[in-house]
Design a protein around this motif. Sequence first.
Motif, PDB file in Angstrom:
ATOM      1  N   SER A 132       7.562  59.772  46.135  1.00 39.87           N
ATOM      2  CA  SER A 132       6.600  58.758  46.579  1.00 39.87           C
ATOM      3  C   SER A 132       6.688  57.502  45.717  1.00 39.87           C
ATOM      4  O   SER A 132       6.540  56.379  46.224  1.00 39.87           O
ATOM      5  CB  SER A 132       5.185  59.338  46.554  1.00 39.87           C
ATOM      6  OG  SER A 132       4.813  59.711  45.229  1.00 39.87           O
ATOM      7  N   GLU A 133       6.904  57.665  44.417  1.00 39.06           N
ATOM      8  CA  GLU A 133       7.073  56.495  43.553  1.00 39.06           C
ATOM      9  C   GLU A 133       8.314  55.709  43.944  1.00 39.06           C
ATOM     10  O   GLU A 133       8.307  54.470  43.961  1.00 39.06           O
ATOM     11  CB  GLU A 133       7.163  56.945  42.090  1.00 39.06           C
ATOM     12  CG  GLU A 133       5.858  57.454  41.504  1.00 39.06           C
ATOM     13  CD  GLU A 133       4.904  56.325  41.167  1.00 39.06           C
ATOM     14  OE1 GLU A 133       5.198  55.163  41.498  1.00 39.06           O
ATOM     15  OE2 GLU A 133       3.834  56.607  40.594  1.00 39.06           O
ATOM     16  N   ALA A 134       9.400  56.403  44.236  1.00 38.65           N
ATOM     17  CA  ALA A 134      10.624  55.712  44.642  1.00 38.65           C
ATOM     18  C   ALA A 134      10.422  54.965  45.953  1.00 38.65           C
ATOM     19  O   ALA A 134      10.926  53.846  46.129  1.00 38.65           O
ATOM     20  CB  ALA A 134      11.763  56.714  44.769  1.00 38.65           C
ATOM     21  N   PHE A 135       9.662  55.553  46.892  1.00 39.99           N
ATOM     22  CA  PHE A 135       9.412  54.861  48.166  1.00 39.99           C
ATOM     23  C   PHE A 135       8.603  53.590  47.937  1.00 39.99           C
ATOM     24  O   PHE A 135       8.915  52.541  48.514  1.00 39.99           O
ATOM     25  CB  PHE A 135       8.671  55.806  49.116  1.00 39.99           C
ATOM     26  CG  PHE A 135       8.162  55.133  50.353  1.00 39.99           C
ATOM     27  CD1 PHE A 135       9.029  54.791  51.376  1.00 39.99           C
ATOM     28  CD2 PHE A 135       6.811  54.817  50.483  1.00 39.99           C
ATOM     29  CE1 PHE A 135       8.560  54.151  52.510  1.00 39.99           C
ATOM     30  CE2 PHE A 135       6.341  54.182  51.614  1.00 39.99           C
ATOM     31  CZ  PHE A 135       7.218  53.845  52.622  1.00 39.99           C
ATOM     32  N   ARG A 136       7.586  53.652  47.117  1.00 37.28           N
ATOM     33  CA  ARG A 136       6.750  52.467  46.885  1.00 37.28           C
ATOM     34  C   ARG A 136       7.527  51.375  46.171  1.00 37.28           C
ATOM     35  O   ARG A 136       7.275  50.182  46.378  1.00 37.28           O
ATOM     36  CB  ARG A 136       5.518  52.864  46.090  1.00 37.28           C
ATOM     37  CG  ARG A 136       4.504  53.681  46.890  1.00 37.28           C
ATOM     38  CD  ARG A 136       3.231  53.907  46.091  1.00 37.28           C
ATOM     39  NE  ARG A 136       2.198  54.519  46.935  1.00 37.28           N
ATOM     40  CZ  ARG A 136       2.044  55.822  47.080  1.00 37.28           C
ATOM     41  NH1 ARG A 136       2.861  56.656  46.447  1.00 37.28           N
ATOM     42  NH2 ARG A 136       1.087  56.308  47.872  1.00 37.28           N
ATOM     43  N   SER A 137       8.476  51.754  45.330  1.00 41.35           N
ATOM     44  CA  SER A 137       9.259  50.746  44.618  1.00 41.35           C
ATOM     45  C   SER A 137      10.209  49.991  45.545  1.00 41.35           C
ATOM     46  O   SER A 137      10.693  48.916  45.193  1.00 41.35           O
ATOM     47  CB  SER A 137      10.052  51.401  43.490  1.00 41.35           C
ATOM     48  OG  SER A 137      11.043  52.273  44.011  1.00 41.35           O
ATOM     49  N   MET A 138      10.484  50.562  46.743  1.00 41.75           N
ATOM     50  CA  MET A 138      11.383  49.896  47.687  1.00 41.75           C
ATOM     51  C   MET A 138      10.688  48.780  48.462  1.00 41.75           C
ATOM     52  O   MET A 138      11.357  47.974  49.127  1.00 41.75           O
ATOM     53  CB  MET A 138      11.958  50.920  48.667  1.00 41.75           C
ATOM     54  CG  MET A 138      12.834  51.979  48.019  1.00 41.75           C
ATOM     55  SD  MET A 138      13.303  53.297  49.170  1.00 41.75           S
ATOM     56  CE  MET A 138      14.219  52.368  50.393  1.00 41.75           C
ATOM     57  N   GLY A 139       9.383  48.738  48.437  1.00 35.93           N
ATOM     58  CA  GLY A 139       8.655  47.672  49.114  1.00 35.93           C
ATOM     59  C   GLY A 139       8.502  47.870  50.608  1.00 35.93           C
ATOM     60  O   GLY A 139       8.108  46.921  51.313  1.00 35.93           O
ATOM     61  N   ARG A 140       8.782  49.029  51.128  1.00 42.29           N
ATOM     62  CA  ARG A 140       8.614  49.284  52.562  1.00 42.29           C
ATOM     63  C   ARG A 140       7.167  49.613  52.871  1.00 42.29           C
ATOM     64  O   ARG A 140       6.426  50.128  52.036  1.00 42.29           O
ATOM     65  CB  ARG A 140       9.515  50.438  53.008  1.00 42.29           C
ATOM     66  CG  ARG A 140      10.998  50.182  52.818  1.00 42.29           C
ATOM     67  CD  ARG A 140      11.796  51.412  53.198  1.00 42.29           C
ATOM     68  NE  ARG A 140      11.547  51.783  54.589  1.00 42.29           N
ATOM     69  CZ  ARG A 140      11.920  52.973  55.098  1.00 42.29           C
ATOM     70  NH1 ARG A 140      12.504  53.868  54.338  1.00 42.29           N
ATOM     71  NH2 ARG A 140      11.669  53.232  56.362  1.00 42.29           N
ATOM     72  N   SER A 141       6.768  49.337  54.118  1.00 47.16           N
ATOM     73  CA  SER A 141       5.396  49.609  54.528  1.00 47.16           C
ATOM     74  C   SER A 141       5.244  51.070  54.923  1.00 47.16           C
ATOM     75  O   SER A 141       6.191  51.719  55.381  1.00 47.16           O
ATOM     76  CB  SER A 141       5.002  48.710  55.712  1.00 47.16           C
ATOM     77  OG  SER A 141       5.783  49.033  56.850  1.00 47.16           O
ATOM     78  N   ASN A 142       4.034  51.566  54.762  1.00 47.51           N
ATOM     79  CA  ASN A 142       3.758  52.949  55.165  1.00 47.51           C
ATOM     80  C   ASN A 142       3.908  53.134  56.669  1.00 47.51           C
ATOM     81  O   ASN A 142       4.358  54.187  57.138  1.00 47.51           O
ATOM     82  CB  ASN A 142       2.346  53.335  54.738  1.00 47.51           C
ATOM     83  CG  ASN A 142       2.195  53.393  53.229  1.00 47.51           C
ATOM     84  OD1 ASN A 142       3.184  53.289  52.500  1.00 47.51           O
ATOM     85  ND2 ASN A 142       0.962  53.556  52.759  1.00 47.51           N
ATOM     86  N   GLU A 143       3.526  52.086  57.447  1.00 43.70           N
ATOM     87  CA  GLU A 143       3.620  52.205  58.903  1.00 43.70           C
ATOM     88  C   GLU A 143       5.066  52.394  59.344  1.00 43.70           C
ATOM     89  O   GLU A 143       5.345  53.148  60.292  1.00 43.70           O
ATOM     90  CB  GLU A 143       3.030  50.949  59.555  1.00 43.70           C
ATOM     91  CG  GLU A 143       1.516  50.845  59.469  1.00 43.70           C
ATOM     92  CD  GLU A 143       1.039  50.554  58.052  1.00 43.70           C
ATOM     93  OE1 GLU A 143       1.880  50.063  57.247  1.00 43.70           O
ATOM     94  OE2 GLU A 143      -0.135  50.813  57.765  1.00 43.70           O
ATOM     95  N   GLU A 144       5.989  51.741  58.675  1.00 39.86           N
ATOM     96  CA  GLU A 144       7.404  51.914  59.020  1.00 39.86           C
ATOM     97  C   GLU A 144       7.849  53.343  58.739  1.00 39.86           C
ATOM     98  O   GLU A 144       8.573  53.946  59.538  1.00 39.86           O
ATOM     99  CB  GLU A 144       8.253  50.930  58.214  1.00 39.86           C
ATOM    100  CG  GLU A 144       9.746  50.991  58.548  1.00 39.86           C
ATOM    101  CD  GLU A 144      10.561  50.016  57.729  1.00 39.86           C
ATOM    102  OE1 GLU A 144      11.804  50.005  57.886  1.00 39.86           O
ATOM    103  OE2 GLU A 144       9.960  49.267  56.924  1.00 39.86           O
ATOM    104  N   LEU A 145       7.419  53.901  57.613  1.00 41.82           N
ATOM    105  CA  LEU A 145       7.757  55.296  57.288  1.00 41.82           C
ATOM    106  C   LEU A 145       7.146  56.250  58.301  1.00 41.82           C
ATOM    107  O   LEU A 145       7.810  57.187  58.771  1.00 41.82           O
ATOM    108  CB  LEU A 145       7.260  55.626  55.887  1.00 41.82           C
ATOM    109  CG  LEU A 145       7.418  57.092  55.443  1.00 41.82           C
ATOM    110  CD1 LEU A 145       8.892  57.475  55.355  1.00 41.82           C
ATOM    111  CD2 LEU A 145       6.721  57.325  54.110  1.00 41.82           C
TER     112      LEU A 145
END
Length: 439
Positions: A347-360
């Motif tokens: 989850s930390e790696a995902f947030r560091s990528m700057g992508r939105s939660n809605e896209e995920l």
Amino acid sequence: MTRARRIASAAVAVAALAVLTAAAGPAQRFPQPEFESGYRMPTMQTPPARSSLWQALDVALLAGALGLGAWLALRRRSRRGVSLLVLFSIAYFGFWRRGCVCSVGSLQNVAAALADPGFPISWMVIAFFALPLLAALFWGRAFCGGVCPLGAIQDIVVLRPVRVPRGLQRALEFVPALLLGLVVLLAAGGADFWLCRLDPFVPIYRLHGDATMLTAGGVLLLLGVFVARPYCRFLCPYGALLGWAAALSRRRVTITPSECIQCRLCENACPFGQIREPTPVRPPEPRERGMLRLALALFALPLLVAAAALAGRGAGPWFARAHRTVRLAERIAAEERNPAARRTLDSEAFRSMGRSNEELYAEAADRVRFFRAGGGWFGGYVGLLFGGNLVALSVRRRRTDYEPDRLGCLSCGRCFLSCPKERERLKRRPAADPAKPSP
């Protein structure tokens, strides 16, 4: 101690040494970084790519070994020759090639490539997938007999085999076909290649791997001393494909070189329980009863397929959790509901990528939809397996001789020397002329 037993004992010692060496782990050239969070460095599970020349050599040796195995089992009828081929497969396809790419694992690559045209797949992987199947269509399961490194390492430890009860064996023989459908579903859906990650013998060949899988491989080898080739018979999904192909082959292994005298000696010689006895002589059954039994089985077949398809579609979200995107979306949603929850590395790696939660969440929903549809196909496939077995049981076939099972015979040649007719053939074979040099 016979020569074959000495060879088998030496091979077991080599396998045990490989396990001990793997447990020691490889030497590190550079010191690993230290993490305060308790993070553990992952182990390399994929060997480096081989050059085109080595790949061509691998494919050529696979084709040659398949042809040699078929010749030894069908024409030469030599168990000793098959045993030597087993040792070669352990040495080359196992330890030298480190078990990759193996035909069993290539099943996932082919399934992923068929589902996603953009998935990269090499001609070598296609060859390792297709060549054993083509050989099975012509000559039976010659690949299983002496070429497959996963089966070969089990073959050398078959020392004190016991007979598995027929009912239990028939039930366990459904497992590879079920795993075949599950492996295809997961690979086509973009989930991890679980068949390779859970392979119990490749870590032994690589002399390195997860301790759990090394332990599983050692347990299966120990079990294989008493239950011959447990992985091949009750777990290998590629073996299910080979069995279906072998059932269509025009040539297959025969126990006797001529007529069967029904001495029953071959039953004890086969450690895999794949010798089928003659059907007992029974009073003739009324034709109406047999037709009714077949009609009921045919009527139940579409009902089983439909019910299993609905159940598989309902289990689609559960299958989808095998995909990393779905698991990550569930974790991010859980952390959003509870901001005080401890965040994971993913989850930390995902947030560091700057992508939105809605896209995920959109990507995860797309995967769930795929697995709902794929789960329906998987369920229908399972229903077809069981319904087809009911239809097959409703059709009575007559056997007058002892013969290997078309689907399950591994072309190992252990039954040859148990047959008195085979021993007569060997005695009648002309001896080599000592005046002529041997080829």
